[in-house]
Design a protein around this motif. Structure first.
Motif, PDB file in Angstrom:
ATOM      1  N   PHE A 276     -89.988  20.075 -66.736  1.00  0.00           N
ATOM      2  CA  PHE A 276     -88.886  21.447 -66.664  1.00  0.00           C
ATOM      3  C   PHE A 276     -89.231  22.033 -68.076  1.00  0.00           C
ATOM      4  N   ALA A 277     -88.771  23.156 -68.249  1.00  0.00           N
ATOM      5  CA  ALA A 277     -88.898  23.968 -69.404  1.00  0.00           C
ATOM      6  C   ALA A 277     -87.681  23.659 -70.436  1.00  0.00           C
ATOM      7  N   GLY A 278     -87.983  22.795 -71.245  1.00  0.00           N
ATOM      8  CA  GLY A 278     -86.853  22.781 -72.408  1.00  0.00           C
ATOM      9  C   GLY A 278     -86.808  23.768 -73.289  1.00  0.00           C
TER      10      GLY A 278
ATOM     11  N   ALA B  71     -76.515  17.102 -72.679  1.00  0.00           N
ATOM     12  CA  ALA B  71     -76.112  16.706 -71.823  1.00  0.00           C
ATOM     13  C   ALA B  71     -76.865  16.924 -70.356  1.00  0.00           C
ATOM     14  N   GLU B  72     -77.262  18.389 -70.200  1.00  0.00           N
ATOM     15  CA  GLU B  72     -77.965  18.841 -69.257  1.00  0.00           C
ATOM     16  C   GLU B  72     -79.313  18.470 -69.146  1.00  0.00           C
ATOM     17  N   THR B  73     -79.954  18.179 -70.597  1.00  0.00           N
ATOM     18  CA  THR B  73     -81.368  17.546 -70.560  1.00  0.00           C
ATOM     19  C   THR B  73     -81.312  16.061 -70.065  1.00  0.00           C
ATOM     20  N   HIS B  74     -80.207  15.383 -70.367  1.00  0.00           N
ATOM     21  CA  HIS B  74     -79.918  13.982 -69.590  1.00  0.00           C
ATOM     22  C   HIS B  74     -79.860  14.093 -68.320  1.00  0.00           C
ATOM     23  N   THR B  75     -79.240  14.901 -67.741  1.00  0.00           N
ATOM     24  CA  THR B  75     -78.991  14.821 -66.362  1.00  0.00           C
ATOM     25  C   THR B  75     -80.225  15.474 -65.684  1.00  0.00           C
ATOM     26  N   ILE B  76     -81.085  16.315 -66.412  1.00  0.00           N
ATOM     27  CA  ILE B  76     -82.357  16.475 -65.729  1.00  0.00           C
ATOM     28  C   ILE B  76     -83.280  15.092 -65.456  1.00  0.00           C
ATOM     29  N   VAL B  77     -83.269  14.698 -66.621  1.00  0.00           N
ATOM     30  CA  VAL B  77     -84.194  13.404 -66.683  1.00  0.00           C
ATOM     31  C   VAL B  77     -83.642  12.280 -65.806  1.00  0.00           C
TER      32      VAL B  77
ATOM     33  N   THR C 215     -85.563  10.370 -62.580  1.00  0.00           N
ATOM     34  CA  THR C 215     -85.413   8.896 -62.584  1.00  0.00           C
ATOM     35  C   THR C 215     -84.860   8.474 -61.166  1.00  0.00           C
ATOM     36  N   ASP C 216     -83.727   8.967 -60.824  1.00  0.00           N
ATOM     37  CA  ASP C 216     -83.379   8.692 -59.396  1.00  0.00           C
ATOM     38  C   ASP C 216     -84.269   8.619 -58.412  1.00  0.00           C
TER      39      ASP C 216
ATOM     40  N   ALA D  10     -85.369  16.310 -75.466  1.00  0.00           N
ATOM     41  CA  ALA D  10     -86.023  15.693 -74.490  1.00  0.00           C
ATOM     42  C   ALA D  10     -86.637  14.412 -74.785  1.00  0.00           C
ATOM     43  N   VAL D  11     -86.804  13.819 -75.968  1.00  0.00           N
ATOM     44  CA  VAL D  11     -87.029  12.709 -76.390  1.00  0.00           C
ATOM     45  C   VAL D  11     -85.727  11.717 -76.121  1.00  0.00           C
ATOM     46  N   THR D  12     -84.568  12.261 -76.598  1.00  0.00           N
ATOM     47  CA  THR D  12     -83.330  11.571 -76.466  1.00  0.00           C
ATOM     48  C   THR D  12     -82.948  11.106 -75.299  1.00  0.00           C
ATOM     49  N   ALA D  13     -83.374  12.207 -74.149  1.00  0.00           N
ATOM     50  CA  ALA D  13     -83.101  11.964 -72.880  1.00  0.00           C
ATOM     51  C   ALA D  13     -84.071  11.032 -72.098  1.00  0.00           C
TER      52      ALA D  13
END
Length: 228
Positions: free
Chosen positions: A3-5, A24-30, A34-35, A53-56
């Motif tokens: 994805f384009a961060g 929050a959105e970045t966490h949701t994407i990652v 993963t799911d 992105a690293v945090t996510a």
């Protein structure tokens, strides 16, 4: 999944400092990737986009030109790969003053490169001074066909050792892809080999002098004058 961060140089609607998603959105994407059982990569240039992105918990950062040393250290601690794609940037930087290269369709790209040129040149040299795990990539398609090999000397010119650079395209890239059968000369590994003229540990431009390619144990014979 990729994805384009954040933004980039070739877009007329955003710039390299822009960030596409909240934390929050970045966490949701990652988390969604993963799911689905998919590793997640992100296009990110700015330090803020890379940090989010690293945090996510992404698996790799593509580009990362403006990431700070602190952010690279966070990537290193988290085991996140960097795919630096540096040749494509020097390709455009080297043509900034060539009026014959640019036209009305690429004017916005040229403005972006002019605005960020100094920061970009500094950013290209930063990751080699860290312990980041680097995997090879080129962003092919933004420069002429058959110039992918120029990523090797570009990385070396920006501070990476030939050994680290060559590993980025072999064993380290295989690890990023979760393909232990690639990137190593061991029994039962997939026989994908490239033979070059010269010693790339002494002269990294040998990577541009391919003599043959073996794919899955089969020798690929090039046409005379062909370049891989």
């Amino acid at each position: 999944m990729k994805f384009a961060g954040g933004g980039g140089f070739t877009s007329a609607v955003n710039d390299p400092d822009s960030t596409s998603y909240t934390q929050a959105e970045t966490h949701t994407i990652v988390a969604t990737a993963t799911d689905l059982g998919l590793p997640c990569a992100t296009h990110a240039l700015s330090d803020r986009a890379v940090r989010r992105a690293v945090t996510a918990g992404v698996r790799s950062i593509e580009h990362g030109y403006f990431a700070t040393t602190t952010t690279y250290q966070a990537m290193e601690e988290a085991g996140i790969y960097l795919v630096p794609t540096q040749y494509v940037q020097t390709y455009f930087l080297d043509r900034l003053d060539d009026d014959t290269y640019w036209d009305s369709d690429t004017a916005a790209t040229r403005r972006n490169y002019r605005a960020y040129a100094d920061r970009l040149r500094q950013g290209l040299q930063r990751p080699a001074r860290t312990g980041i795990t680097m995997a090879f990539g080129t962003d092919a398609g933004l420069f002429p066909h058959a110039e992918n090999w120029r990523e090797f000397p570009t990385l070396v010119s920006n501070g990476f050792s030939p050994l680290r650079t060559l590993r980025s395209a072999t064993s380290t890239a295989a690890a990023l892809l979760d393909r232990p059968d690639l990137g190593t000369l061991t029994p039962d590994a997939t026989a994908d080999l490239v033979a070059v003229e010269g010693n790339p540990f002494r002269d990294i431009t040998a990577t541009g002098r391919t003599r043959y390619v073996m794919r899955n144990g089969h020798l690929i014979t090039p046409h005379p004058g062909a370049t891989f």
